[in-house]
Write a protein that holds these residues in place. Structure first.
Motif, PDB file in Angstrom:
ATOM      1  N   PRO A 950       0.827  -1.209   0.000  1.00  0.00           N
ATOM      2  CA  PRO A 950       0.000   0.000   0.000  1.00  0.00           C
ATOM      3  C   PRO A 950       0.863   1.262   0.000  1.00  0.00           C
ATOM      4  O   PRO A 950       2.076   1.188   0.186  1.00  0.00           O
ATOM      5  N   CYS A 951       0.206   2.422  -0.171  1.00  0.00           N
ATOM      6  CA  CYS A 951       0.935   3.688  -0.205  1.00  0.00           C
ATOM      7  C   CYS A 951      -0.017   4.822   0.144  1.00  0.00           C
ATOM      8  O   CYS A 951      -1.237   4.644   0.217  1.00  0.00           O
ATOM      9  N   ARG A 952       0.592   5.995   0.361  1.00  0.00           N
ATOM     10  CA  ARG A 952      -0.198   7.206   0.596  1.00  0.00           C
ATOM     11  C   ARG A 952      -0.410   7.934  -0.727  1.00  0.00           C
ATOM     12  O   ARG A 952       0.551   8.210  -1.450  1.00  0.00           O
ATOM     13  N   ILE A 953      -1.673   8.222  -1.050  1.00  0.00           N
ATOM     14  CA  ILE A 953      -2.005   9.037  -2.221  1.00  0.00           C
ATOM     15  C   ILE A 953      -2.966  10.125  -1.764  1.00  0.00           C
ATOM     16  O   ILE A 953      -4.078   9.841  -1.324  1.00  0.00           O
ATOM     17  N   THR A 954      -2.525  11.373  -1.844  1.00  0.00           N
ATOM     18  CA  THR A 954      -3.360  12.483  -1.416  1.00  0.00           C
ATOM     19  C   THR A 954      -4.401  12.805  -2.485  1.00  0.00           C
ATOM     20  O   THR A 954      -4.340  12.302  -3.615  1.00  0.00           O
ATOM     21  N   LYS A 955      -5.339  13.652  -2.129  1.00  0.00           N
ATOM     22  CA  LYS A 955      -6.421  14.012  -3.050  1.00  0.00           C
ATOM     23  C   LYS A 955      -5.869  14.713  -4.284  1.00  0.00           C
ATOM     24  O   LYS A 955      -6.298  14.451  -5.406  1.00  0.00           O
ATOM     25  N   ALA A 956      -4.895  15.602  -4.094  1.00  0.00           N
ATOM     26  CA  ALA A 956      -4.294  16.292  -5.235  1.00  0.00           C
ATOM     27  C   ALA A 956      -3.433  15.344  -6.063  1.00  0.00           C
ATOM     28  O   ALA A 956      -3.387  15.433  -7.298  1.00  0.00           O
ATOM     29  N   GLN A 957      -2.754  14.411  -5.402  1.00  0.00           N
ATOM     30  CA  GLN A 957      -1.886  13.472  -6.106  1.00  0.00           C
ATOM     31  C   GLN A 957      -2.678  12.498  -6.963  1.00  0.00           C
ATOM     32  O   GLN A 957      -2.182  12.018  -7.996  1.00  0.00           O
ATOM     33  N   ALA A 958      -3.899  12.182  -6.560  1.00  0.00           N
ATOM     34  CA  ALA A 958      -4.711  11.206  -7.299  1.00  0.00           C
ATOM     35  C   ALA A 958      -4.972  11.649  -8.730  1.00  0.00           C
ATOM     36  O   ALA A 958      -5.175  10.810  -9.620  1.00  0.00           O
ATOM     37  N   GLU A 959      -4.951  12.973  -8.976  1.00  0.00           N
ATOM     38  CA  GLU A 959      -5.170  13.463 -10.331  1.00  0.00           C
ATOM     39  C   GLU A 959      -4.025  13.089 -11.262  1.00  0.00           C
ATOM     40  O   GLU A 959      -4.182  13.100 -12.485  1.00  0.00           O
ATOM     41  N   PHE A 960      -2.861  12.776 -10.702  1.00  0.00           N
ATOM     42  CA  PHE A 960      -1.685  12.445 -11.514  1.00  0.00           C
ATOM     43  C   PHE A 960      -1.397  10.947 -11.533  1.00  0.00           C
ATOM     44  O   PHE A 960      -0.399  10.527 -12.112  1.00  0.00           O
ATOM     45  N   CYS A 961      -2.238  10.158 -10.894  1.00  0.00           N
ATOM     46  CA  CYS A 961      -1.980   8.719 -10.769  1.00  0.00           C
ATOM     47  C   CYS A 961      -2.860   7.937 -11.747  1.00  0.00           C
ATOM     48  O   CYS A 961      -4.037   8.258 -11.933  1.00  0.00           O
ATOM     49  N   THR A 962      -2.272   6.909 -12.327  1.00  0.00           N
ATOM     50  CA  THR A 962      -2.991   6.053 -13.268  1.00  0.00           C
ATOM     51  C   THR A 962      -2.649   4.594 -12.976  1.00  0.00           C
ATOM     52  O   THR A 962      -1.638   4.289 -12.338  1.00  0.00           O
ATOM     53  N   LYS A 977     -10.794   6.478  -9.496  1.00  0.00           N
ATOM     54  CA  LYS A 977      -9.541   7.099  -9.096  1.00  0.00           C
ATOM     55  C   LYS A 977      -8.775   6.153  -8.163  1.00  0.00           C
ATOM     56  O   LYS A 977      -9.383   5.416  -7.390  1.00  0.00           O
ATOM     57  N   PRO A 978      -7.452   6.180  -8.232  1.00  0.00           N
ATOM     58  CA  PRO A 978      -6.654   5.298  -7.368  1.00  0.00           C
ATOM     59  C   PRO A 978      -6.587   5.804  -5.933  1.00  0.00           C
ATOM     60  O   PRO A 978      -5.561   6.286  -5.465  1.00  0.00           O
ATOM     61  N   GLN A 979      -7.700   5.707  -5.223  1.00  0.00           N
ATOM     62  CA  GLN A 979      -7.775   6.130  -3.827  1.00  0.00           C
ATOM     63  C   GLN A 979      -8.575   5.110  -3.040  1.00  0.00           C
ATOM     64  O   GLN A 979      -9.511   4.493  -3.559  1.00  0.00           O
ATOM     65  N   GLY A 980      -8.197   4.927  -1.773  1.00  0.00           N
ATOM     66  CA  GLY A 980      -8.931   4.014  -0.918  1.00  0.00           C
ATOM     67  C   GLY A 980      -8.603   2.566  -1.216  1.00  0.00           C
ATOM     68  O   GLY A 980      -7.514   2.215  -1.669  1.00  0.00           O
TER      69      GLY A 980
END
Length: 1039
Positions: A950-962, A977-980
């Motif tokens: 697992p990892c930390r992905i912030t709300k702003a960072q999720a826009e750059f993650c695929t 989105k890659p969150q949760g």
């Protein structure tokens, strides 16, 4: 003769330099002349409109003259409409265009002058929407233009229908849906969906339904109309998910997932459980989609709805059910979601231990540690820094420092363990056992006295925080703790701290359960007329009934005890008007605010009643009731009321609550909050300025927005110390989870400013308090938590909204600071397989530089510099005397001594050469280190990198993650989105897997060796000779 030389007026040429002659013909008595002039004016109006504008009154008179020929009237209206278009008055242009007959909006007109037609269509849509809104909101004030009232509705409806038909022909259903939703026409929405379905393109229909569902849940402000639209969507989705629909299986699963979301909005748990049962009994991919739906339900934060879904799902289990049902129940009410969060926060905590050490040292140096308020805030800050991480080593290593807390500070200190161990339900009782009061039902005859009980009350409060901070905690454990706290609540009326802690604890463990037994006990506690206990009881009633709307004409209570619950609320409201204790009144009004969470227009009567009360505390509660009732809706009506109260009420507290309420209503469109409060930040009222700082911080939390920080920056040097406190807390909320590079490294300088303010003797205690709390907020939860009122799927998280509202009450009562643990959310992402284990080979690609979203750099301990020995300075005369004496002595010595001197000189020279070589090597090493550092700095930073699982992905960072869909593990829903929590499919199940298991942290140290395996011990056989020898030695020693 002169007249004959002039060019006669040509009715066929458009090259006319002036329209004056044509305008003069409008006054001619001959109708054919007027008609010809109007036709010619219509032909040249696009170039001569500035001259024709002078004759607008005449043109309008002609268009309204019933004695004129119909064609003349239509021509006059057309010309006047074009002139008004060029004068940038689209409303007047539309009015005259509607009077000019057919053909204005046709295809020919659109080809000749498309800008004119588009302008009229836009004005027609605005007018239509405005008139429809007036019909729906007859009792509300309207700010629309008066010209819309004069427009005929039947003609407007014809224009709108023309637009709808054009949208249908071009298959632009989203445009038509926008108009229908704005105008609140449910019939039109149904018509659009039917038209789209008739084309037979199921993928297009799914996208249209997805668009309409998102628009209905985020843009529609009327709750009743939103429910109508969502019901229409769910009806169509039911047809698409039926067996005879002919929809492909993949698309059918997506429709089933959206259908479950629609039922969640409609508050229908039974259909959701049926969908889950179908998915869990289906194929492997269907079952994975069902597990993903379970995690999304828990993530929405509505534990009451999740419990009902789990109850119905358990009823659907039969002998043919698969093991996926057990996994689903484990996710929904088994506490697995909570275990995921607390396991991540524990293992991946980046909490800096030097922050608390430096904070403690700074307070001790200035003698501020003697101040109970600052000491209490330091303990709270420690709990913020380690919220949910279970890391309480600092408190255990500094027990003497912690013991300086007394009375209610001791209550808060003990309760802070609940923030640190939030969600650690498996070992909550073991952890707090040393502080808990004795069991009131034991045979020892324990009697609760009125003295002491601060640590015991704090421990009961901590139990509630541990079980109530996360919606996904175990239902069985929560109920067990609820029964334990309820026993203490019944037997603790004589002791304020214990009754206070037990009331808050039982409210948190019974959050949203609507249980009558606990409501009766809390009402009795209020009737004791104890200020502190009564306040906690009022808040606890709101926690138990949160979102139910109890006491209103329309409510969500579906239990058989609904009438008794409504009667209790009525009695409590009456008591609030009779008691003299402000704390009790404040507790009751905050309870009413929680009860009306999400009720929207159903709560309008209660809000108006409280707003009109003479008691400022009742009006104070009205602002929070309004904020929570319309939380996240962006309702213009709510915003208008809050802004009016913020500038007109005579009570500072009421104005402060009104400004903060803006952040709750507009949290889904956060950029609007700084715009609204920009002028309020310059208010002469310090309380309004403080509230504006808090509102900007709450709305823009975790964004690092430079403009918002610039707005709050002048407030850091405000004349009022509590305004500076609010600016510090608000800025720390904005900088949550931001790295050192954020905002041109201003976040790093802000952290340094916080550290300097604590040790500054010129700052007041309130400012220091803000700096201390901001230190904990900016790095909350081991730098892995965010302050967000919404979930990733767009729902408002009930626990977060409730926690934020109660946390803001620390202005009046410090123990409310602990409610911050409810408002924060872990920002973790973890991929799980079908067995709910995480594959270590799964990665998420982040298309940004690593420094953009990295953790802030940790503090470094200051190294003590060793004092270098300073060489003694020798004067030149002293050196000459020494040299003269040395020469004289050398002459007196014999040759042997001279040889010895030569040997010594050679040794000195050798040692000097060795020393030079060592220094040279040291210099080389230093140069090499510098070169390696320079090389590291020169290496370019990668533009993308992979994130582990697992990892930390912030709300702003999720826009750059695929997602990398070419890897072995892929998400079951690639469009999310890659969150949760992300459920993964395995493309190579036959290969060996490298899996990790989720385990909640243990109180015992992880480095400590475990107990040995069971074994049998047999005593060794004794040697006779050795035994006799030992006996002889014993006798010799005795002799």
């Amino acid at each position: 003769m002169l007249a004959s030389t002039r060019n006669p007026i040509s009715f066929t040429s458009n090259n006319v330099s002036s329209a004056t002659g044509l305008l003069s013909m409008l006054t001619e008595p001959s109708p054919p002349l007027r008609k010809a002039a109007l036709k010619r004016l219509f032909a040249v109006v696009d170039t001569q409109w500035h001259e024709i504008a002078q004759a607008l009154p005449d043109l309008e008179a002609l268009s309204e003259d019933e004695a004129e020929d119909l064609e003349v009237r239509h021509l006059a209206a057309k010309v006047a409409s074009r002139v008004f278009f060029y004068l940038e008055e689209p409303e007047q242009a539309l009015r005259l265009a509607l009077d000019s007959g057919e053909g204005v909006f046709g295809d020919a007109a659109a080809i000749q002058n498309p800008a004119y037609v588009d302008c009229l269509v836009g004005a027609a849509v605005d007018a239509y929407i405005s008139k429809k809104k007036q019909l729906h909101d007859a009792n509300t004030e309207t700010t629309e233009k008066e010209v819309y009232d004069t427009l005929p509705m039947d003609k407007l409806h014809a224009v709108i229908q023309f637009m709808f038909n054009r949208c249908y022909a071009e298959q632009k259903y989203e445009h038509a849906l926008g108009i229908a939703l704005e105008a609140r026409e449910a019939d039109k929405v149904r018509e659009i969906v039917v038209q789209c379905a008739s084309k037979g393109n199921m993928n297009k229909l799914y996208r249209v339904l997805q668009f309409s569902f998102h628009a209905a849940t985020t843009l529609v402000t009327s709750k009743a109309f939103r429910f109508e639209v969502v019901q229409i969507i769910s009806d169509q989705l039911e047809k698409m998910t039926s067996d005879d629909s002919g929809v492909p299986s993949g698309l059918k699963n997506l429709c089933a997932f959206m259908l479950a979301n629609t039922y969640q909005v409609l508050r229908s748990p039974k259909p959701v459980s049926d969908i889950l049962s179908t998915l869990l009994n289906g194929s492997e991919d269907d079952a994975l989609l069902g597990l993903q739906l379970c995690f999304d339900l828990v993530e929405s934060g509505d534990q009451t709805f999740v419990n009902k879904v789990a109850t119905y799902l358990q009823g659907n289990v039969n002998d043919d059910s698969t093991g996926n049902f057990e996994k689903a129940i484990k996710i929904l009410i088994g506490g697995f979601s909570c275990e995921l969060a607390i396991s991540f926060l524990h293992k991946h905590s980046d909490s800096d231990p030097l922050i608390m050490s430096n904070l403690k040292q700074a307070l001790e140096q200035r003698g501020s540690i003697r101040n109970s308020m600052l000491h209490n805030c330091s303990v709270i800050t420690h709990s913020y820094l380690n919220a949910g991480t279970t890391n309480d080593e600092f408190l255990r290593d500094n027990l003497d420092w912690m013991k300086k807390a007394s009375n209610w500070a001791k209550f808060s200190t003990t309760a802070s363990f609940g923030v640190i161990h939030a969600g650690h339900i498996t070992e909550a009782m073991t952890l707090l056992e040393p502080y808990l009061p004795p069991n009131p039902e034991s045979d020892e005859g324990n009697v609760v006295t009125s003295e002491g009980g601060y640590a015991e009350g704090g421990a009961l409060y901590a139990l509630g925080l541990i079980h109530g901070s996360y919606a996904g905690s175990s239902a069985d454990k929560r109920d067990e703790t609820y029964q334990f706290l309820l026993k203490h609540l019944r037997n603790s009326h004589a002791n304020e701290p214990i009754s206070h802690g037990s009331a808050l604890g039982v409210g948190l463990t019974a959050l949203g359960t609507n249980k009558l037994e606990v409501l009766s006990e809390l009402k009795e506690l209020i009737y004791t007329d104890s200020a502190v206990s009564g306040e906690a009881a009022g808040i606890a009633i709101g926690l138990v009934l949160v979102g139910s709307g109890a006491g209103n004409v329309r409510h969500n209570l579906d239990s058989p005890d609904a009438d008794e619950i409504n009667e209790i609320i009525s009695e409590v409201k009456t008591y609030a008007k009779e008691t003299q204790h402000e704390k009790i009144i404040r507790g009751i009004v905050m309870g009413i605010a929680l009860i009306n969470y999400g009720q929207e227009e159903n709560a309008d009567y209660v809000i108006d009643e409280m707003r009109g009360d003479r008691d400022p505390l009742m009006r104070y509660g009205a602002q929070y009731t309004l904020a929570l009732a319309y939380c996240g809706t962006g309702s213009n009506k709510a915003i208008r009321i809050l802004l009016h109260t913020a500038v007109s009420d005579v009570s500072d507290d009421v104005r402060m609550a009104a400004v903060i309420g803006l952040a709750f209503v507009l949290y889904k469109t956060p950029s609007r909050v700084p715009e609204l409060v920009k002028l309020l930040l310059e208010s002469f009222n310090a309380h309004v300025r403080y509230a504006s700082c808090m509102a900007v911080g709450i709305a823009m939390a975790g964004t690092g927005d430079a403009e918002s920080v610039a707005l709050l920056e002048p407030m850091l040097s405000d004349m009022a110390d509590f305004v500076r406190q609010g600016a510090l807390i608000g800025t720390s909320l904005i900088y949550m989870q931001q790295g050192d590079m954020c905002n041109d490294k201003k976040s790093k300088s802000f952290r340094e400013k916080l550290a300097s303010l604590v040790g500054d003797k010129h700052q007041t205690n309130l400012t220091k308090m803000g700096a201390i709390l901001a230190t904990g907020i900016i790095d909350a939860g081991g730098r892995n938590c965010s302050f967000d009122l919404g979930s990733k799927n767009g729902y408002t998280k009930m626990t977060s909204a409730v926690g934020a509202a109660l946390w803001l009450q620390h202005w009046y009562w410090f123990p409310m600071m602990h409610m911050f643990s409810l408002a924060i959310t872990p920002s973790f992402t973890i991929g799980l397989n079908k067995d709910l284990k995480y594959p270590k080979g799964f990665e998420i690609q982040c298309n940004s530089k690593p420094s953009a979203f990295s953790y802030p750099k940790r503090l470094e301990e200051k190294k003590e510099e060793k004092k270098k020995r300073v060489e003694t300075v020798t004067l030149s005369t002293t050196a000459k005397n020494k040299a003269r004496l040395a020469r004289k002595k050398a002459k007196e010595e014999d040759d042997g001594d001279d040889k010895m001197e030569d040997v010594k000189n050679e040794e000195k020279e050798g040692s000097a050469e060795e020393k030079m070589e060592v220094e040279g090597e040291a210099d080389k090493e230093e140069m090499e280190e510098k070169e390696t550092k320079l090389k590291k700095k020169r290496e370019p930073e990668p533009l993308f990198y992979g994130l582990p699982n697992p990892c930390r992905i912030t709300k702003a960072q999720a826009e750059f993650c695929t997602f990398d869909l070419d890897q072995r593990y892929r998400p079951i829903r690639t469009e999310e989105k890659p969150q949760g929590v992300i459920i993964l499919t395995d493309s190579s199940p036959e290969e060996e897997e490298d899996l990790g298991t989720v385990k909640p942290p243990s109180i015992e140290s992880e480095d400590e060796a475990g107990p040995p395996e069971p074994f049998e011990w047999t005593p060794p056989e004794e040697d006779n000779s050795s035994t006799s020898r030992a006996q002889e030695e014993t006798t010799d020693s005795e002799n």
